[in-house]
Design an enzyme around this catalytic site. Sequence first.
Site, mmCIF file in Angstrom:
data_model
loop_
_atom_site.group_PDB
_atom_site.id
_atom_site.type_symbol
_atom_site.label_atom_id
_atom_site.label_comp_id
_atom_site.label_asym_id
_atom_site.label_seq_id
_atom_site.Cartn_x
_atom_site.Cartn_y
_atom_site.Cartn_z
ATOM 1 N N CYS A 117 0.186 0.092 7.761
ATOM 2 C CA CYS A 117 -0.401 0.519 6.478
ATOM 3 C C CYS A 117 -1.772 1.146 6.673
ATOM 4 O O CYS A 117 -2.158 2.042 5.920
ATOM 5 C CB CYS A 117 -0.514 -0.665 5.546
ATOM 6 S SG CYS A 117 1.093 -1.274 5.114
ATOM 7 N N ALA A 171 16.813 -47.501 -4.609
ATOM 8 C CA ALA A 171 17.065 -48.896 -4.981
ATOM 9 C C ALA A 171 17.601 -49.645 -3.760
ATOM 10 O O ALA A 171 17.859 -49.044 -2.718
ATOM 11 C CB ALA A 171 18.073 -48.940 -6.125
ATOM 12 N N GLU A 189 0.845 -1.202 0.000
ATOM 13 C CA GLU A 189 0.000 0.000 0.000
ATOM 14 C C GLU A 189 0.880 1.252 0.000
ATOM 15 O O GLU A 189 0.634 2.213 -0.731
ATOM 16 C CB GLU A 189 -0.879 0.053 1.264
ATOM 17 C CG GLU A 189 -1.774 -1.138 1.498
ATOM 18 C CD GLU A 189 -1.104 -2.259 2.264
ATOM 19 O OE1 GLU A 189 0.091 -2.543 2.028
ATOM 20 O OE2 GLU A 189 -1.787 -2.886 3.098
ATOM 21 N N ALA A 191 10.384 -38.383 6.643
ATOM 22 C CA ALA A 191 9.130 -37.949 6.004
ATOM 23 C C ALA A 191 7.944 -38.666 6.652
ATOM 24 O O ALA A 191 6.888 -38.071 6.901
ATOM 25 C CB ALA A 191 9.181 -38.230 4.505
ATOM 26 N N GLU A 204 12.661 -32.971 2.165
ATOM 27 C CA GLU A 204 13.044 -33.737 0.970
ATOM 28 C C GLU A 204 13.427 -35.177 1.301
ATOM 29 O O GLU A 204 14.081 -35.843 0.512
ATOM 30 C CB GLU A 204 14.201 -33.038 0.255
ATOM 31 C CG GLU A 204 13.792 -31.755 -0.443
ATOM 32 C CD GLU A 204 14.520 -31.546 -1.772
ATOM 33 O OE1 GLU A 204 15.005 -32.516 -2.365
ATOM 34 O OE2 GLU A 204 14.589 -30.389 -2.193
ATOM 35 N N ALA A 233 10.638 -38.146 -4.797
ATOM 36 C CA ALA A 233 10.570 -38.719 -6.139
ATOM 37 C C ALA A 233 10.368 -40.207 -5.956
ATOM 38 O O ALA A 233 10.977 -40.815 -5.076
ATOM 39 C CB ALA A 233 11.871 -38.442 -6.876
ATOM 40 N N ARG A 270 12.978 -24.885 -4.930
ATOM 41 C CA ARG A 270 13.894 -24.678 -3.789
ATOM 42 C C ARG A 270 14.287 -23.201 -3.663
ATOM 43 O O ARG A 270 14.447 -22.691 -2.556
ATOM 44 C CB ARG A 270 15.182 -25.486 -4.001
ATOM 45 C CG ARG A 270 15.058 -26.963 -3.713
ATOM 46 C CD ARG A 270 16.399 -27.612 -4.022
ATOM 47 N NE ARG A 270 16.443 -29.014 -3.675
ATOM 48 C CZ ARG A 270 17.494 -29.797 -3.939
ATOM 49 N NH1 ARG A 270 18.553 -29.311 -4.555
ATOM 50 N NH2 ARG A 270 17.479 -31.061 -3.584
ATOM 51 N N SER A 316 19.398 -43.195 -5.027
ATOM 52 C CA SER A 316 18.118 -42.663 -5.504
ATOM 53 C C SER A 316 18.332 -41.600 -6.575
ATOM 54 O O SER A 316 17.410 -40.940 -7.007
ATOM 55 C CB SER A 316 17.298 -42.088 -4.344
ATOM 56 O OG SER A 316 17.934 -40.957 -3.815
HETATM 57 N N1 NAP Z 1 13.459 -40.459 -3.793
HETATM 58 C C1 NAP Z 1 13.586 -39.438 -3.011
HETATM 59 O O1 NAP Z 1 12.904 -38.409 -3.175
HETATM 60 C C2 NAP Z 1 14.556 -39.497 -1.875
HETATM 61 C C3 NAP Z 1 14.792 -38.351 -1.116
HETATM 62 C C4 NAP Z 1 15.668 -38.430 -0.062
HETATM 63 C C5 NAP Z 1 16.293 -39.633 0.230
HETATM 64 N N2 NAP Z 1 16.044 -40.709 -0.531
HETATM 65 C C6 NAP Z 1 16.683 -41.983 -0.218
HETATM 66 O O2 NAP Z 1 16.291 -42.315 1.096
HETATM 67 C C7 NAP Z 1 17.342 -43.023 1.738
HETATM 68 C C8 NAP Z 1 17.618 -42.358 3.071
HETATM 69 O O3 NAP Z 1 16.424 -42.314 3.779
HETATM 70 P P1 NAP Z 1 16.254 -42.909 5.227
HETATM 71 O O4 NAP Z 1 14.816 -43.110 5.457
HETATM 72 O O5 NAP Z 1 17.186 -44.064 5.348
HETATM 73 O O6 NAP Z 1 16.899 -41.732 6.086
HETATM 74 P P2 NAP Z 1 16.388 -40.266 6.448
HETATM 75 O O7 NAP Z 1 14.933 -40.238 6.626
HETATM 76 O O8 NAP Z 1 17.025 -39.290 5.540
HETATM 77 O O9 NAP Z 1 17.123 -40.116 7.839
HETATM 78 C C9 NAP Z 1 16.748 -40.908 8.906
HETATM 79 C C10 NAP Z 1 17.501 -40.445 10.114
HETATM 80 O O10 NAP Z 1 17.027 -39.160 10.498
HETATM 81 C C11 NAP Z 1 17.253 -38.966 11.881
HETATM 82 N N3 NAP Z 1 16.033 -38.472 12.493
HETATM 83 C C12 NAP Z 1 15.873 -37.241 13.006
HETATM 84 N N4 NAP Z 1 14.649 -37.069 13.510
HETATM 85 C C13 NAP Z 1 13.999 -38.201 13.298
HETATM 86 C C14 NAP Z 1 12.686 -38.610 13.596
HETATM 87 N N5 NAP Z 1 11.804 -37.816 14.220
HETATM 88 N N6 NAP Z 1 12.333 -39.847 13.224
HETATM 89 C C15 NAP Z 1 13.192 -40.636 12.595
HETATM 90 N N7 NAP Z 1 14.454 -40.307 12.276
HETATM 91 C C16 NAP Z 1 14.862 -39.087 12.645
HETATM 92 C C17 NAP Z 1 17.720 -40.306 12.419
HETATM 93 O O11 NAP Z 1 19.123 -40.245 12.434
HETATM 94 P P3 NAP Z 1 20.109 -40.111 13.696
HETATM 95 O O12 NAP Z 1 20.469 -41.474 14.086
HETATM 96 O O13 NAP Z 1 21.267 -39.360 13.102
HETATM 97 O O14 NAP Z 1 19.459 -39.332 14.776
HETATM 98 C C18 NAP Z 1 17.313 -41.280 11.340
HETATM 99 O O15 NAP Z 1 18.112 -42.419 11.298
HETATM 100 C C19 NAP Z 1 18.498 -43.006 0.799
HETATM 101 O O16 NAP Z 1 18.539 -44.236 0.130
HETATM 102 C C20 NAP Z 1 18.159 -41.916 -0.148
HETATM 103 O O17 NAP Z 1 18.740 -42.193 -1.404
HETATM 104 C C21 NAP Z 1 15.199 -40.661 -1.575
#
Ligand code: NAP
Length: 341
Positions: A88, A166, A56, A276, A270, A157, A187, A171
Amino acid sequence: MTNLSVYEPAMRRALELAALGPAYGVNPQVGALILDKDLNVLAEGFHKGSGTPHAEVDALSKLTSVPEGSTAVVTLEPCNHTGRTGPCAQALIAAGISRVVYATKDPGNDSANGAKTLSDAGVEVIFGVLENEAKEQGRVWLTAMEKQRPFITLKWAQTLDGRSAASDKSSKWITGSAAREVVHLRRSQLDAILVGTGTVKYDNPDLTARKPDGSRYEHQPLRVVVGKSELSPDLRVFNDDAPTVQLKTHDLNDVLSQLWVRGIRHVLVEGGAEIASEFIQQGLFDEVLIYQAPLLLGGSNVAVTDIGISSMADALKLEFVEIKQLGADLFIRAIPVEGEK
Ligand SMILES: NC(=O)c1ccc[n+]([C@@H]2O[C@H](COP(=O)([O-])OP(=O)(O)OC[C@H]3O[C@@H](n4cnc5c(N)ncnc54)[C@H](OP(=O)(O)O)[C@@H]3O)[C@@H](O)[C@H]2O)c1
């Protein structure tokens, strides 16, 4: 009774102007027009980011005087508080504006109630012109203010069979260049990218916002790594290309509070699947973006793991709000169905 539709063309233009301001940061995108008594446009303005004039005031600054009977058309209820700039509502009153037309209410604790200040001062106030369009455009900031935590976008993804990595945990790259281009642009328009320590260990990602030619966007989101693991400082996420913070906790509400204090209003989660899934299980998400590749991987690395649901009747319900083809891939944006979380 005023016919609201006469203000729609001006509000549409105000929304276009709003979109010219930065989508990231602590302040909303806002656009404003000043119209004369015959609804001709006298001046336009928009908010260019924290510490700069509000829309404004930006529009008013282009006029030496405001003719009698002028209307201000604004996408958001004029603010009522003194932050880094003045209120404002007062600026509009002081300028002698006769009528203020706005699209959405300001849910901010400090900034709301500008409409009351205006009408108390004898300014005619009209609310709700193109409200749905303005709510959609302002959904990130409006939601963050209502919930007093960053707006949370979950993104992953995946293959056609819902795998995000895999069996060797790789990934890169599930989706093609068209999808990656869109992800990098996205991003560059938000405050923070968050990943679990697992993703940093397995993928060693940069987590920067890069243009197709490899150069970096001017605005780089904060990189947030969550987890207690000791990580090597040589990992790419700790390079100088963008700021990074590791939060050594598993408490996601604590993470969100820490990000809020740092001025983060939009965080992109991500991955990976483990973190997630925790966000989903705790109802901490506002939208889901899925980049779906025409691949099959099989195996156990699913995009979302246990989210505490064992029966179909309890499935979380989302609705698709956007579906697009990106090269060979599909992009899906879905939001939780109201009241289902
Ligand atoms: N396709 C896609 O979009 C995509 C994206 C990202 C990753 N990826 C793939 O995903 C894989 C990694 O994923 P991931 O599931 O193994 O690991 P992640 O979700 O990236 O990390 C898990 C770690 O996060 C920490 N953490 C912090 N707060 C947490 C909570 N509230 N709950 C659970 N964990 C928590 C823990 O580690 P600490 O022991 O350090 O506390 C846990 O071991 C890889 O293979 C990657 O290539 C794919």
